[in-house]
Design a protein around this motif. Structure first.
Motif, PDB file in Angstrom:
ATOM      1  N   PHE A 112     -98.918  26.955 -61.558  1.00 16.67           N
ATOM      2  CA  PHE A 112     -97.735  27.820 -61.728  1.00 16.67           C
ATOM      3  C   PHE A 112     -96.491  26.975 -61.495  1.00 16.67           C
ATOM      4  CE2 PHE A 112    -101.117  30.361 -59.778  1.00 16.67           C
ATOM      5  CZ  PHE A 112    -101.155  31.507 -60.551  1.00 16.67           C
ATOM      6  N   SER A 113     -95.491  27.135 -62.351  1.00 17.09           N
ATOM      7  CA  SER A 113     -94.213  26.450 -62.110  1.00 17.09           C
ATOM      8  C   SER A 113     -93.400  27.241 -61.097  1.00 17.09           C
ATOM      9  CB  SER A 113     -93.424  26.355 -63.416  1.00 17.09           C
ATOM     10  OG  SER A 113     -92.094  25.964 -63.129  1.00 17.09           O
ATOM     11  N   SER A 114     -92.870  26.538 -60.093  1.00 18.07           N
ATOM     12  CA  SER A 114     -92.016  27.218 -59.111  1.00 18.07           C
ATOM     13  C   SER A 114     -90.681  27.572 -59.745  1.00 18.07           C
ATOM     14  CB  SER A 114     -91.785  26.320 -57.898  1.00 18.07           C
ATOM     15  OG  SER A 114     -91.073  25.163 -58.302  1.00 18.07           O
ATOM     16  N   GLY A 115     -90.371  26.926 -60.854  1.00 15.49           N
ATOM     17  CA  GLY A 115     -89.096  27.195 -61.521  1.00 15.49           C
ATOM     18  C   GLY A 115     -89.348  27.692 -62.921  1.00 15.49           C
ATOM     19  N   ASP A 116     -88.545  27.208 -63.830  1.00 23.25           N
ATOM     20  CA  ASP A 116     -88.626  27.596 -65.213  1.00 23.25           C
ATOM     21  C   ASP A 116     -89.601  26.661 -65.932  1.00 23.25           C
ATOM     22  OD1 ASP A 116     -87.702  29.219 -67.218  1.00 23.25           O
ATOM     23  OD2 ASP A 116     -85.636  29.037 -66.472  1.00 23.25           O
ATOM     24  N   ASP A 117     -89.577  26.722 -67.285  1.00 21.52           N
ATOM     25  CA  ASP A 117     -90.468  25.814 -68.011  1.00 21.52           C
ATOM     26  C   ASP A 117     -89.878  24.409 -68.164  1.00 21.52           C
ATOM     27  OD1 ASP A 117     -88.496  26.535 -69.732  1.00 21.52           O
ATOM     28  OD2 ASP A 117     -89.827  27.273 -71.326  1.00 21.52           O
ATOM     29  N   TYR A 118     -88.742  24.127 -67.505  1.00 23.83           N
ATOM     30  CA  TYR A 118     -88.226  22.752 -67.502  1.00 23.83           C
ATOM     31  C   TYR A 118     -88.964  21.880 -66.489  1.00 23.83           C
ATOM     32  CZ  TYR A 118     -85.621  24.739 -63.614  1.00 23.83           C
ATOM     33  OH  TYR A 118     -85.301  25.400 -62.457  1.00 23.83           O
ATOM     34  N   VAL A 119     -89.627  22.521 -65.518  1.00 30.93           N
ATOM     35  CA  VAL A 119     -90.452  21.748 -64.577  1.00 30.93           C
ATOM     36  C   VAL A 119     -91.610  21.154 -65.377  1.00 30.93           C
ATOM     37  CG1 VAL A 119     -91.970  21.926 -62.553  1.00 30.93           C
ATOM     38  CG2 VAL A 119     -89.829  23.233 -62.624  1.00 30.93           C
ATOM     39  N   SER A 120     -91.962  19.889 -65.126  1.00 34.15           N
ATOM     40  CA  SER A 120     -93.017  19.268 -65.931  1.00 34.15           C
ATOM     41  C   SER A 120     -94.368  19.934 -65.683  1.00 34.15           C
ATOM     42  CB  SER A 120     -93.137  17.779 -65.619  1.00 34.15           C
ATOM     43  OG  SER A 120     -94.292  17.265 -66.265  1.00 34.15           O
ATOM     44  N   TYR A 121     -95.038  20.272 -66.783  1.00 35.47           N
ATOM     45  CA  TYR A 121     -96.374  20.850 -66.605  1.00 35.47           C
ATOM     46  C   TYR A 121     -97.369  19.767 -66.208  1.00 35.47           C
ATOM     47  CZ  TYR A 121     -99.247  19.309 -70.498  1.00 35.47           C
ATOM     48  OH  TYR A 121    -100.035  18.574 -71.333  1.00 35.47           O
ATOM     49  N   MET A 122     -96.950  18.491 -66.285  1.00 32.45           N
ATOM     50  CA  MET A 122     -97.783  17.413 -65.769  1.00 32.45           C
ATOM     51  C   MET A 122     -97.626  17.345 -64.256  1.00 32.45           C
ATOM     52  SD  MET A 122     -97.635  14.410 -68.568  1.00 32.45           S
ATOM     53  CE  MET A 122     -97.849  14.735 -70.298  1.00 32.45           C
ATOM     54  N   MET A 123     -97.851  18.467 -63.635  1.00 34.83           N
ATOM     55  CA  MET A 123     -97.935  18.587 -62.176  1.00 34.83           C
ATOM     56  C   MET A 123     -96.596  18.431 -61.457  1.00 34.83           C
ATOM     57  SD  MET A 123    -101.580  16.680 -61.887  1.00 34.83           S
ATOM     58  CE  MET A 123    -101.833  17.007 -60.165  1.00 34.83           C
ATOM     59  N   SER A 125     -92.025  18.053 -61.193  1.00 37.44           N
ATOM     60  CA  SER A 125     -90.978  17.046 -61.445  1.00 37.44           C
ATOM     61  C   SER A 125     -90.241  16.701 -60.157  1.00 37.44           C
ATOM     62  CB  SER A 125     -89.960  17.552 -62.461  1.00 37.44           C
ATOM     63  OG  SER A 125     -90.556  18.258 -63.503  1.00 37.44           O
ATOM     64  N   GLY A 126     -90.953  16.372 -59.101  1.00 39.85           N
ATOM     65  CA  GLY A 126     -90.278  15.974 -57.870  1.00 39.85           C
ATOM     66  C   GLY A 126     -90.256  17.073 -56.832  1.00 39.85           C
ATOM     67  N   ALA A 127     -89.763  16.729 -55.650  1.00 39.12           N
ATOM     68  CA  ALA A 127     -89.874  17.612 -54.484  1.00 39.12           C
ATOM     69  C   ALA A 127     -89.142  18.939 -54.655  1.00 39.12           C
ATOM     70  CB  ALA A 127     -89.361  16.889 -53.241  1.00 39.12           C
ATOM     71  N   GLU A 128     -88.126  18.971 -55.513  1.00 32.05           N
ATOM     72  CA  GLU A 128     -87.368  20.215 -55.703  1.00 32.05           C
ATOM     73  C   GLU A 128     -87.934  21.047 -56.849  1.00 32.05           C
ATOM     74  OE1 GLU A 128     -84.993  20.965 -53.521  1.00 32.05           O
ATOM     75  OE2 GLU A 128     -85.501  19.038 -52.580  1.00 32.05           O
ATOM     76  N   GLU A 129     -88.782  20.462 -57.667  1.00 36.22           N
ATOM     77  CA  GLU A 129     -89.296  21.163 -58.853  1.00 36.22           C
ATOM     78  C   GLU A 129     -90.816  21.055 -58.859  1.00 36.22           C
ATOM     79  OE1 GLU A 129     -87.145  19.436 -62.146  1.00 36.22           O
ATOM     80  OE2 GLU A 129     -85.440  20.745 -61.760  1.00 36.22           O
ATOM     81  N   THR A 130     -91.402  21.821 -57.950  1.00 36.15           N
ATOM     82  CA  THR A 130     -92.827  21.675 -57.691  1.00 36.15           C
ATOM     83  C   THR A 130     -93.653  22.672 -58.499  1.00 36.15           C
ATOM     84  OG1 THR A 130     -92.548  23.194 -55.860  1.00 36.15           O
ATOM     85  CG2 THR A 130     -92.514  20.835 -55.333  1.00 36.15           C
ATOM     86  N   VAL A 131     -94.940  22.466 -58.459  1.00 37.43           N
ATOM     87  CA  VAL A 131     -95.898  23.435 -58.988  1.00 37.43           C
ATOM     88  C   VAL A 131     -96.824  23.846 -57.850  1.00 37.43           C
ATOM     89  CG1 VAL A 131     -95.827  22.533 -61.346  1.00 37.43           C
ATOM     90  CG2 VAL A 131     -97.507  21.616 -59.727  1.00 37.43           C
ATOM     91  N   ASN A 132     -97.367  25.051 -57.968  1.00 36.41           N
ATOM     92  CA  ASN A 132     -98.432  25.512 -57.070  1.00 36.41           C
ATOM     93  C   ASN A 132     -99.702  25.536 -57.913  1.00 36.41           C
ATOM     94  OD1 ASN A 132     -99.207  28.722 -55.440  1.00 36.41           O
ATOM     95  ND2 ASN A 132     -99.841  26.676 -54.846  1.00 36.41           N
ATOM     96  N   ILE A 133    -100.760  24.931 -57.400  1.00 32.80           N
ATOM     97  CA  ILE A 133    -102.035  24.866 -58.130  1.00 32.80           C
ATOM     98  C   ILE A 133    -103.105  25.569 -57.307  1.00 32.80           C
ATOM     99  CG2 ILE A 133    -103.854  23.311 -58.979  1.00 32.80           C
ATOM    100  CD1 ILE A 133    -101.639  21.215 -59.497  1.00 32.80           C
ATOM    101  N   TRP A 134    -103.882  26.432 -57.960  1.00 31.43           N
ATOM    102  CA  TRP A 134    -105.057  27.045 -57.329  1.00 31.43           C
ATOM    103  C   TRP A 134    -106.263  26.335 -57.939  1.00 31.43           C
ATOM    104  CZ3 TRP A 134    -104.024  33.039 -58.057  1.00 31.43           C
ATOM    105  CH2 TRP A 134    -102.831  33.377 -57.403  1.00 31.43           C
ATOM    106  N   TYR A 135    -107.038  25.685 -57.085  1.00 31.93           N
ATOM    107  CA  TYR A 135    -108.094  24.760 -57.534  1.00 31.93           C
ATOM    108  C   TYR A 135    -109.435  25.261 -57.016  1.00 31.93           C
ATOM    109  CZ  TYR A 135    -110.232  20.028 -57.997  1.00 31.93           C
ATOM    110  OH  TYR A 135    -111.014  18.950 -58.309  1.00 31.93           O
ATOM    111  N   TRP A 136    -110.244  25.766 -57.956  1.00 32.21           N
ATOM    112  CA  TRP A 136    -111.548  26.358 -57.594  1.00 32.21           C
ATOM    113  C   TRP A 136    -112.624  25.274 -57.525  1.00 32.21           C
ATOM    114  CZ3 TRP A 136    -115.760  26.176 -61.029  1.00 32.21           C
ATOM    115  CH2 TRP A 136    -116.912  26.862 -60.601  1.00 32.21           C
TER     116      TRP A 136
END
Ligand code: HEM
Length: 241
Positions: A112-123, A125-136
């Motif tokens: 999930f992007s913590s922001g908009d779709d400008y955050v890189s989906y490649m995990m 874009s830095g400490a201010e533009e993070t993603v949350n990953i749920w890993y089964w």
């Protein structure tokens, strides 16, 4: 063979939007992450094409092959008044549940992007533009909640509010076999970097690891770019009704 590729489940292209279905109040799954609950038959399925992630890290590069076939992942997004659910299924001829010195487990994740779709989906874009990953993980249906701000920064979060359930269905032929995985979390969760569902849209992306092909860490199948999940507000009928 990936029979899902020929199915009539709607194929979602990168950048497209999909609804998060609302499960009506008073309808409950038999158990919280039941992959086989009848409710799933009433929630739309979507399909996304998965390809091997580019080798951005040397450890991946030495194991990378550029002729790995694409696969299809079927996903459903749903919520109740107080929980968010994702259900994933994909064809897998082999059930790989444990990682050993020379064997790797299957896995799946939603990002999930913590922001908009400008955050890189490649995990991220830095400490201010993070993603949350749920890993089964297949052993014990453990689900890790992780945050990342770019490849190489993946971090296990202190709070672990996500739970999971799964089923490996053996088909008549080996290549009819599939994994079904459900992950869910209370809509409201404590702790930094846990994704907030208090928004109208959330960019999401998916990953699958085929353990039988030695996939692990960055060597995995990913969806291409973000898909936009649309949450509907909880209260009241739409204006004009
Ligand atoms: C093309 C896009 C992507 C690239 C290039 C990429 C690259 C990488 C690399 C190099 C690693 C190993 C280094 C590290 O720990 O950070 C990694 C690990 C990981 N990635 Fe990605 N990634 C991509 C997309 C995704 C997506 C969409 C998800 C989730 C849906 C995801 C989930 C993970 C997880 C959970 C790990 C840790 C795996 C483990 O340690 O077993 N990645 N990725």
């Amino acid at each position: 063979a990936d029979t899902l590729a020929e199915s009539n489940i709607k194929l979602i292209e990168p950048g497209e939007s999909v609804p998060v279905s609302k499960i009506p109040d008073g309808i409950f799954l038999r158990t919280v992450n039941d992959p086989d609950d009848i409710i799933w038959a009433r929630i739309p399925e979507f399909r996304v094409e998965m390809g091997l992630a580019p080798p951005v890290h040397p450890s991946v590069e030495i194991r990378y092959t550029d002729d790995y076939p694409t696969e299809n992942l079927v996903f459903q997004l749903a919520r109740t008044s107080d929980r968010f659910y994702v259900r994933l299924r994909w064809m897998d001829e082999t059930e790989n549940v444990a990682t050993k010195r020379d064997a790797f487990r299957d896995g799946a994740a939603i990002e999930f992007s913590s922001g908009d779709d400008y955050v890189s989906y490649m995990m991220g874009s830095g400490a201010e533009e993070t993603v949350n990953i749920w890993y089964w993980h297949p052993e014990g249906d453990r689900v890790e909640s992780l945050a990342a701000g770019g490849p190489g920064s993946i971090t296990r979060l202190e709070e672990q509010p996500v739970t999971g359930g799964s089923e490996y269905l053996t088909g008549a032929n080996a290549d009819d076999s599939e994994w079904i995985v459900v992950m869910s979390r209370p809509l409201v969760a404590e702790g930094e970097h846990q994704i907030s569902f208090d928004r109208e849209t959330i960019p999401v992306a998916f990953a699958v690891w085929q353990g039988a092909d030695d996939q692990r860490d960055g060597l995995k199948l990913v969806s291409q770019d973000w898909i936009i999940a649309e949450l509907t507000p909880d209260t009241g009928p739409a204006a004009g009704n």
